[in-house]
Write a protein that holds these residues in place. Structure first.
Motif, short mmCIF file in Angstrom:
data_model
loop_
_atom_site.label_atom_id
_atom_site.label_comp_id
_atom_site.label_asym_id
_atom_site.label_seq_id
_atom_site.Cartn_x
_atom_site.Cartn_y
_atom_site.Cartn_z
N HIS A 1 5.31 7.15 -1.35
CA HIS A 1 4.20 8.05 -1.62
C HIS A 1 3.09 7.42 -2.43
O HIS A 1 2.02 7.99 -2.54
N LEU B 1 3.16 4.23 2.07
CA LEU B 1 3.04 4.91 3.35
C LEU B 1 2.06 6.08 3.32
O LEU B 1 1.72 6.64 4.36
N ARG B 2 1.61 6.47 2.16
CA ARG B 2 0.79 7.67 2.09
C ARG B 2 -0.62 7.41 1.56
O ARG B 2 -1.48 8.26 1.69
N HIS B 3 -0.84 6.29 1.00
CA HIS B 3 -2.17 6.00 0.47
C HIS B 3 -2.93 5.11 1.44
O HIS B 3 -2.33 4.30 2.14
N ARG C 1 0.83 -1.21 0.00
CA ARG C 1 0.00 0.00 0.00
C ARG C 1 0.86 1.26 0.00
O ARG C 1 0.42 2.32 -0.42
#
Lengths: 462, 506
Positions: free
Chosen positions: B482, B244-246, B242
């Motif tokens: 990201h 780290l930001r989504h 996934r």
């Protein structure tokens, strides 16, 4: 019996409308929760483990096919009619009240328990008497209407005593739905405001009650206060001639109720604060302060009784900050029925309010149309109330500003009914900008109608 | 349950001896704060979330690398004269790939085209794509079946809570904590019985997980199946994360193997990246990966030329994604994006009979990294992106184009709202062994140049593809994670005589 396949209780569905996306550091989560109950009004009665309801539903079978919405014999209704001296000025008012009560009695379905109470500075049983309820059928309906003819005006007004008597009559009834209909034409002058509040506190949650003010000599906040506390509707019937129609509609509505004492249950995780919980459709009703704790981080908000209908609630919570990409459940909204006989409450349906942190600005800055709409509708109600208060206290500038804002909101949200009521209080120069002038002369009825109906909302066009 | 301190198995309140429910924060009778009670029961706390729905028997089996570890091909290298630039290439329409700069350097197709069309596949029929050092492991679901056999990592919710919450043996499987040291990746089978107990929240370690997948205490979403997926199938492996930001993984992949009509093996990897601005991008990528994989397998088993099979597979994937738009969008939960039809990119690679075939639409890429790191690596795909178009049209140089805010806007995708779908396909006949890296931009954003990609790829990638895929995902997460990250690692081995003949013709 075409509905054999249907369940015997209404089905509740919960839909949550929200923008779950929060920007970095975002904490406030807003959601509109639409609760819809279906199937209840057309199922031909709710079987409950009581002999009376069994026989009642059997006896109601003939009318089941006749009535459009199906019978609801598992109910009890007390009609409270103001018989204070002012009801004789003009004398037609008392006559219309009698006719309206008779019309309401005619709307009662067979098998429904009912009573009529006359209200002055004390409350008296008009029919059937001796602290009992009558069971509606042709002969009891005729007897009740006969008793109405003996009603005459004279005495004061103490609404609290009427409600307490209605509660005493309704309490022993072995029914699911307990409902009152209250008609008044004057101010609650013969008991203190505290006494009325105490009465409301003591009967609140024991039955629901619709309240109507007839004429223009009554106090809007008293009538709306009764309806609000007892989870019913409030309205004005400025012309007594309209009473019969209004009473008939109110009783039909009461007859459509199938499930009582439904609560909106809100579960929130650790660290989440409740901003507010309010009903926003069909009318704005603040519920935040009416929470009763139902367990750790679980609170119940009363919603009264339900027929085939749909209501919207606005839930606002503040969640702890979390990093981009995180997701959490901000609240779980469910509808619960109190347990029958001490078991666990029955959960009818539930929906989830989520929070998702994103660095996608397009996602996090979007405002959910439902949330935006009802935020506007709630502001509309507040603007009207503040504007009318300012007008009463002689603050013309404040009233112009608030009512102007109300006109703007009503126009932009498509709340045509409220816009029309506003136009009787102010001259609208430009609805889009909210430019208005206060009318020099405003009929009492128009002002009271606007105030009473200020909380009525319209739903989002889907 | 087992984590309860009470010997009878029923936890009781230390204050009033009231029986407790697992996960209660306060005693139901006296309100006593139970935080200490739970924190004092390490068996619950130590249980890695990784083990949810996971039986020990299904634990990831690493190839037994030590001893047979191949390291690199350098020992075989002497005598080889072939270079990446000499990789024979064939575009789908027979035309040259557009001129370009940077590391996308492929030679003129002419000689190779003739050879490939000549059906010389038979000449390399005995090619075994499995690297010599790696025993083909009989992974679950082997043999023509595709799938995304997944392993949920504890890092799913991301952030420090997840990392801190993995004191047990499962932590090392989380690519966020995987160090790219060859041989150091531990096997992560869960403690026996770990999966059967309470599902404790990975974020607060206190509440249980409800039926909706959220913690009953802190409300945090739990890792979902797609948050972290790994799959190893013989010689090919893929990992998707996934990031780290989504908040969800919108990438999907499929790896599978098939048998050609002559019995020789073919290995397939498909990677898809859902377009976030569209509705249900996760559904789009999953549908595209599954249908492309299925179509490729069917085509290869029928004996279709890999390049034709690739073309057909991308068309099939496009149809699958387009058909998603027919369903009413789950709509109002994402009102700001319900206008857009589901969409995704696709990139796929097939290794069969010594031939490497790639196909793509969008900006997901294939890199070629020779086992002999002395040879130059290459990027084998050309993005359907604004930046690539600017560069191809000669309007901007690469640096300018990729610095632009529009650089990553894709100009080709699968979906109902796509313009005419024109699959790009190309076939290569490498004459030396190497590794094919198939990835989404979540990875190549952190290793854009072919040299950078080669630098991030472990030397023993051919022998340990799953490890290599994990390392590459870790590289992206270390860089910031990201975006969703998906990478498939597909070793390509050249049989000795085939390599010689290929070299001889160049």
């Amino acid at each position: 019996m075409a509905n054999l396949s249907k369940s015997t209780a209404p089905r509740f569905s919960v839909d949550v409308y929200q923008n779950e996306f929060l920007p970095e550091g975002g904490r406030e989560v807003n959601a509109i929760v639409t609760v819809t109950s279906t199937g209840g009004g057309t199922t031909g009665g709710v079987p409950l483990p009581s002999a009376s309801s069994a026989s009642a539903s059997a006896s109601s079978a003939p009318s089941a096919s006749a009535a459009s919405a199906g019978p609801s014999p598992d109910a009890a209704v007390v009609i409270m009619v103001d018989c204070s001296g002012s009801m004789d000025y003009p004398p037609t008012k008392m006559r219309h009240a009698r006719d309206a009560t008779a019309a309401a009695i005619d709307t009662l379905r067979d098998g429904v328990a009912f009573a009529v109470v006359s209200g002055t500075h004390v409350a008296k049983e008009v029919f059937p008497g001796q602290g009992r309820l009558a069971v509606a059928d042709a002969s009891t309906r005729a007897g009740a209407k006969e008793a109405l003819r003996r009603l005459s005006a004279g005495g004061g007004t103490a609404i609290g005593t009427w409600l307490r008597l209605a509660d005493r009559l309704l309490a022993p009834a072995d029914v699911a739905i307990r409902h009152g209909i209250l008609l008044t034409d004057g101010r609650n002058e013969h008991e203190s405001a505290d006494a009325l509040r105490a009465a409301l506190d003591s009967v609140s949650g024991r039955f629901t009650c619709d309240a109507r003010g007839v004429g223009t000599d009554w106090e809007v906040k008293e009538v709306t206060g009764v309806a609000s506390a007892l989870l019913g509707t409030a309205d004005i019937v400025a012309d007594p001639a309209g009473l019969a129609e209004d009473f008939t509609r109110m009783m039909e509505n009461a007859m459509g109720k199938e499930v009582a004492d439904v609560s909106l249950r809100l579960w929130t995780p650790v660290g989440v604060e409740i901003g507010f919980v309010k009903q926003v459709a069909p009318a704005v009703e603040e519920l935040t302060g009416r929470r009763t704790e139902a367990g750790p981080r679980v609170g119940d908000y009363p919603t009264g009784s339900w027929g085939d209908e749909s209501r919207d609630y606005h839930v606002c919570v503040r969640v702890p900050e979390a990093g981009i990409g995180q997701e959490m459940l901000a609240a779980r909204v469910s509808l619960v029925l109190p347990a029958q006989g001490g078991g666990a409450p029955e959960v009818l349906s539930h929906g989830l309010v989520r929070a998702v942190w994103t660095d996608d600005l397009a996602a996090s800055t979007a405002i959910n149309p439902q949330v935006a709409h009802y935020t506007g509708q709630a502001e509309l109600a507040t603007a009207i109330q503040q504007g009318l208060d300012a007008r009463k206290s002689g603050d013309a500038d404040g009233a112009t500003a608030k009512l102007g804002r109300a006109v703007q909101l009503a126009a932009s949200s498509g709340n045509a009914d409220t816009a029309k009521l506003l136009s009787k209080v102010v001259d609208v120069v430009d609805a889009a900008t909210g430019t208005v002038r206060l009318k020099a002369k405003v009929a009492d009825a128009d002002e009271m109608t606007l105030e009473t109906r200020s909380t009525k909302t319209v739903r989002v066009k889907k | 349950m087992s984590q309860m301190p009470d010997p009878a198995g029923r936890p009781v309140c230390p204050e009033c001896a009231e029986p407790l429910e697992s996960g209660d924060l306060f005693c139901g009778a006296c309100g006593h704060d139970l935080a200490d009670l739970w924190s004092a029961s390490p068996p619950a706390g130590d249980r890695p979330t990784l083990v949810m729905n996971h039986t020990p028997a299904a634990a990831v089996q690493w190839p037994s690398a030590p001893g047979t570890e191949r390291g690199t091909d350098r020992s075989d290298a002497p005598g080889r004269a072939c270079h990446a630039e000499e990789l024979p290439v064939l575009e789908s329409d027979g035309s040259r790939l557009p001129p370009h700069t940077g590391d996308f350097e492929l030679p003129a197709p002419a000689p190779a085209a003739a050879r490939i069309r000549g059906g010389e596949a038979a000449a390399v029929a005995d090619t075994d794509p499995t690297p010599p050092g790696g025993t083909p492991t009989d992974a679950p679901g082997t043999g023509g079946t595709s799938g995304t056999d997944s392993t949920a990592g504890p890092g799913g919710t991301g952030g420090e809570s997840a990392t801190g919450a993995a004191p047990g043996g499962g932590s090392a499987v989380d690519p966020r904590t995987t160090t790219p040291v060859p041989g150091s990746v531990p096997v992560g089978p869960p403690a026996p019985g770990g999966g059967a107990g309470a599902k404790l929240c990975v974020a607060c370690r206190t509440g249980r997980v409800d039926a909706d997948g959220y913690c009953e205490n802190c409300g945090h979403a739990q890792p979902r199946e797609r948050d972290h997926m790994e799959r190893e199938l013989g010689s090919v492996a893929a990992v998707s994360d996934r990031g780290l930001r989504h908040h969800r993984n919108e990438d999907a992949f499929a790896v599978s193997s098939a048998a050609l009509p002559d019995g020789s093996p073919a290995v397939v990897a498909v990677v898809c990246d859902g377009v976030s601005s569209a509705t249900r991008p996760d559904d789009a990528s999953a549908a595209a990966a599954a249908s492309a994989d299925e179509s490729l397998l069917a085509g290869l088993e029928r004996g279709t030329h890999p390049q034709q099979a690739m073309h057909d597979a991308i068309v099939a994937a496009a149809e699958a994604v387009t058909s998603l738009a027919a369903y009413p969008p789950s709509a109002l939960d994402e009102p700001h994006r319900h206008q857009n039809a589901p969409a995704c990119t696709i990139v796929a690679a097939v290794v069969a009979n010594g031939l490497l075939t790639v196909g793509w639409i969008g900006d997901s890429r294939v890199y070629w990294v020779p086992d002999d790191r002395g040879l130059p690596p290459a990027r084998l795909t050309e993005d359907d992106s604004w930046a690539a178009q600017m560069v191809a049209a000669g309007l901007m140089n690469e640096a300018e184009a990729y610095a632009d805010a529009r650089a990553h806007a894709i100009t080709g995708w699968l979906g109902a709202d796509a313009y005419e779908v024109e699959p790009h396909t190309a076939s290569f006949k490498p004459d030396h062994s190497g590794v094919v890296v198939v990835c989404t931009d979540g990875l190549w954003n952190y290793a854009e140049g072919a040299d950078e990609m080669a630098g991030a790829l472990p030397d023993d990638a051919a022998a340990r593809p799953l490890h290599a895929a994990r390392v590459l995902v870790g590289h992206a997460l270390d860089g910031g994670g990201h975006d969703n990250v998906t990478v498939a690692v597909l070793p390509f081995a050249v049989p000795p005589q085939a390599a010689e003949s290929a070299c001889a013709t160049v």
